[in-house]
Scaffold this motif. Structure first.
Motif, PDB file in Angstrom:
ATOM      1  N   LYS A 132       0.822  -1.208   0.000  1.00 51.72           N
ATOM      2  CA  LYS A 132       0.000   0.000   0.000  1.00 51.72           C
ATOM      3  C   LYS A 132       0.860   1.264   0.000  1.00 51.72           C
ATOM      4  N   ILE A 133       2.017   1.207   0.688  1.00 47.53           N
ATOM      5  CA  ILE A 133       2.878   2.396   0.726  1.00 47.53           C
ATOM      6  C   ILE A 133       3.868   2.412  -0.438  1.00 47.53           C
ATOM      7  N   GLY A 134       3.736   1.457  -1.360  1.00 51.26           N
ATOM      8  CA  GLY A 134       4.506   1.510  -2.593  1.00 51.26           C
ATOM      9  C   GLY A 134       5.743   0.647  -2.638  1.00 51.26           C
ATOM     10  N   LEU A 135       5.968  -0.185  -1.651  1.00 54.39           N
ATOM     11  CA  LEU A 135       7.152  -1.056  -1.655  1.00 54.39           C
ATOM     12  C   LEU A 135       6.823  -2.334  -2.407  1.00 54.39           C
ATOM     13  N   LYS A 136       7.754  -2.718  -3.314  1.00 53.74           N
ATOM     14  CA  LYS A 136       7.446  -3.865  -4.173  1.00 53.74           C
ATOM     15  C   LYS A 136       8.403  -5.034  -3.994  1.00 53.74           C
ATOM     16  N   THR A 137       9.583  -4.795  -3.464  1.00 55.90           N
ATOM     17  CA  THR A 137      10.554  -5.880  -3.287  1.00 55.90           C
ATOM     18  C   THR A 137      10.960  -5.961  -1.825  1.00 55.90           C
ATOM     19  N   PHE A 138      11.528  -7.104  -1.483  1.00 56.93           N
ATOM     20  CA  PHE A 138      11.986  -7.286  -0.108  1.00 56.93           C
ATOM     21  C   PHE A 138      13.161  -6.360   0.211  1.00 56.93           C
ATOM     22  N   GLU A 139      13.954  -6.032  -0.803  1.00 52.84           N
ATOM     23  CA  GLU A 139      15.059  -5.093  -0.591  1.00 52.84           C
ATOM     24  C   GLU A 139      14.518  -3.719  -0.215  1.00 52.84           C
ATOM     25  N   GLU A 140      13.462  -3.285  -0.901  1.00 50.60           N
ATOM     26  CA  GLU A 140      12.840  -1.999  -0.571  1.00 50.60           C
ATOM     27  C   GLU A 140      12.273  -2.010   0.847  1.00 50.60           C
ATOM     28  N   VAL A 141      11.684  -3.144   1.230  1.00 48.99           N
ATOM     29  CA  VAL A 141      11.132  -3.271   2.583  1.00 48.99           C
ATOM     30  C   VAL A 141      12.252  -3.190   3.613  1.00 48.99           C
ATOM     31  N   GLU A 142      13.371  -3.876   3.352  1.00 53.67           N
ATOM     32  CA  GLU A 142      14.515  -3.827   4.272  1.00 53.67           C
ATOM     33  C   GLU A 142      15.047  -2.404   4.404  1.00 53.67           C
ATOM     34  N   HIS A 143      15.180  -1.732   3.278  1.00 49.59           N
ATOM     35  CA  HIS A 143      15.658  -0.348   3.298  1.00 49.59           C
ATOM     36  C   HIS A 143      14.673   0.537   4.079  1.00 49.59           C
ATOM     37  N   TYR A 144      13.396   0.367   3.825  1.00 48.14           N
ATOM     38  CA  TYR A 144      12.361   1.137   4.530  1.00 48.14           C
ATOM     39  C   TYR A 144      12.438   0.902   6.041  1.00 48.14           C
ATOM     40  N   LEU A 145      12.593  -0.364   6.444  1.00 48.91           N
ATOM     41  CA  LEU A 145      12.660  -0.679   7.880  1.00 48.91           C
ATOM     42  C   LEU A 145      13.909  -0.091   8.519  1.00 48.91           C
ATOM     43  N   GLN A 146      15.035  -0.104   7.799  1.00 43.74           N
ATOM     44  CA  GLN A 146      16.262   0.498   8.337  1.00 43.74           C
ATOM     45  C   GLN A 146      16.090   2.005   8.505  1.00 43.74           C
ATOM     46  N   GLU A 147      15.515   2.652   7.507  1.00 40.39           N
ATOM     47  CA  GLU A 147      15.291   4.099   7.595  1.00 40.39           C
ATOM     48  C   GLU A 147      14.316   4.431   8.719  1.00 40.39           C
ATOM     49  N   LYS A 148      13.298   3.632   8.834  1.00 36.76           N
ATOM     50  CA  LYS A 148      12.309   3.857   9.893  1.00 36.76           C
ATOM     51  C   LYS A 148      12.952   3.715  11.269  1.00 36.76           C
ATOM     52  N   LYS A 149      13.831   2.714  11.406  1.00 32.85           N
ATOM     53  CA  LYS A 149      14.515   2.509  12.687  1.00 32.85           C
ATOM     54  C   LYS A 149      15.419   3.702  13.002  1.00 32.85           C
ATOM     55  N   LYS A 150      16.120   4.199  11.996  1.00 36.10           N
ATOM     56  CA  LYS A 150      16.974   5.380  12.211  1.00 36.10           C
ATOM     57  C   LYS A 150      16.139   6.577  12.657  1.00 36.10           C
ATOM     58  N   LYS A 151      15.016   6.809  11.994  1.00 31.11           N
ATOM     59  CA  LYS A 151      14.156   7.932  12.351  1.00 31.11           C
ATOM     60  C   LYS A 151      13.591   7.760  13.761  1.00 31.11           C
ATOM     61  N   ASP A 152      13.175   6.540  14.092  1.00 31.19           N
ATOM     62  CA  ASP A 152      12.641   6.282  15.434  1.00 31.19           C
ATOM     63  C   ASP A 152      13.698   6.497  16.499  1.00 31.19           C
ATOM     64  N   ASP A 153      14.918   6.021  16.227  1.00 32.26           N
ATOM     65  CA  ASP A 153      16.013   6.211  17.194  1.00 32.26           C
ATOM     66  C   ASP A 153      16.328   7.695  17.372  1.00 32.26           C
ATOM     67  N   ALA A 154      16.360   8.444  16.264  1.00 29.44           N
ATOM     68  CA  ALA A 154      16.639   9.876  16.346  1.00 29.44           C
ATOM     69  C   ALA A 154      15.524  10.598  17.102  1.00 29.44           C
ATOM     70  N   PHE A 155      14.306  10.224  16.837  1.00 29.97           N
ATOM     71  CA  PHE A 155      13.171  10.831  17.538  1.00 29.97           C
ATOM     72  C   PHE A 155      13.257  10.552  19.039  1.00 29.97           C
ATOM     73  N   GLN A 156      13.563   9.315  19.374  1.00 29.94           N
ATOM     74  CA  GLN A 156      13.672   8.930  20.789  1.00 29.94           C
ATOM     75  C   GLN A 156      14.817   9.688  21.458  1.00 29.94           C
ATOM     76  N   LYS A 157      15.920   9.839  20.742  1.00 32.82           N
ATOM     77  CA  LYS A 157      17.071  10.557  21.291  1.00 32.82           C
ATOM     78  C   LYS A 157      16.713  12.014  21.545  1.00 32.82           C
ATOM     79  N   ASN A 158      16.046  12.661  20.576  1.00 37.46           N
ATOM     80  CA  ASN A 158      15.615  14.058  20.745  1.00 37.46           C
ATOM     81  C   ASN A 158      14.604  14.186  21.873  1.00 37.46           C
ATOM     82  N   ARG A 159      13.736  13.220  21.983  1.00 39.42           N
ATOM     83  CA  ARG A 159      12.726  13.233  23.042  1.00 39.42           C
ATOM     84  C   ARG A 159      13.383  13.149  24.418  1.00 39.42           C
ATOM     85  N   ASN A 160      14.377  12.275  24.536  1.00 44.44           N
ATOM     86  CA  ASN A 160      15.094  12.144  25.803  1.00 44.44           C
ATOM     87  C   ASN A 160      15.835  13.433  26.151  1.00 44.44           C
TER      88      ASN A 160
END
Length: 181
Positions: A132-160
């Protein structure tokens, strides 16, 4: 205290303190066959005996079910519950009522099959979300999950950091009280 005492089972006798349909004998307690009984009375008494035998058969069937499935071994049951995941325990508990229709192995296969179906449905929903969000391959999903984790970690760090700054800059309660006086 022995576990069998807790559940009221007497292993040497093979009986429970309180049996299934424990009052079944009450219908027979005062019944007697006399020589002067009419044929209708004898027929009724025989029917009562047949009903009583059916109730006894059900009692024996339920007792054997509990004994054969090791349901009296609470340690074993607790160990099996600890081994299962939360979802597996929920499914197992929901399907306990159907275990009397299957052999123990077939019932375990049924529970595992339904659990596996639940896991597969969750995975399908996850894959639909990625599509639904436009990812078509498992590589794209892996890249998306890595980017999401980086953003979540940065958000958590800023929040702290924000939380730490706000607690440091908070005025001392005692100083506020002195200023108010």
């Amino acid at each position: 205290m022995n576990i069998s005492e807790i559940v009221g089972f007497m292993p040497k006798r093979g009986d429970f303190d309180y049996e299934y349909d424990n009052e079944a004998e009450l219908f027979l307690a005062e019944m007697e066959f006399n020589d002067d009984d009419k044929p209708e009375e004898v027929d009724i008494k025989n029917k009562i005996l047949e009903i009583y035998n059916v109730r006894l058969d059900e009692r024996i069937k339920r007792k054997n079910f509990v004994i054969e499935r090791d349901m009296l071994d609470l340690k074993k049951q607790n160990t099996l519950d600890r081994i299962r995941s939360k979802e597996e325990r929920e499914i197992h508990n929901l399907l306990k009522i159907f275990s009397r229709f299957n052999t123990p192995d077939d019932h375990d296969k049924l529970v595992q099959g339904i659990y596996r179906e639940k896991v597969l449905r969750q995975k399908i929903e996850e894959l639909r979300h990625y599509k639904k969000i436009g990812l078509k391959t498992f590589e794209e999903v892996e890249h998306y999950l890595q980017e999401k984790k980086k953003k979540d970690d940065a958000f958590q760090k800023n929040r702290n950091k924000t939380n730490n700054l706000s607690t440091r800059n908070r005025p001392n309660k005692e100083l506020l009280e002195e200023e108010q006086d």
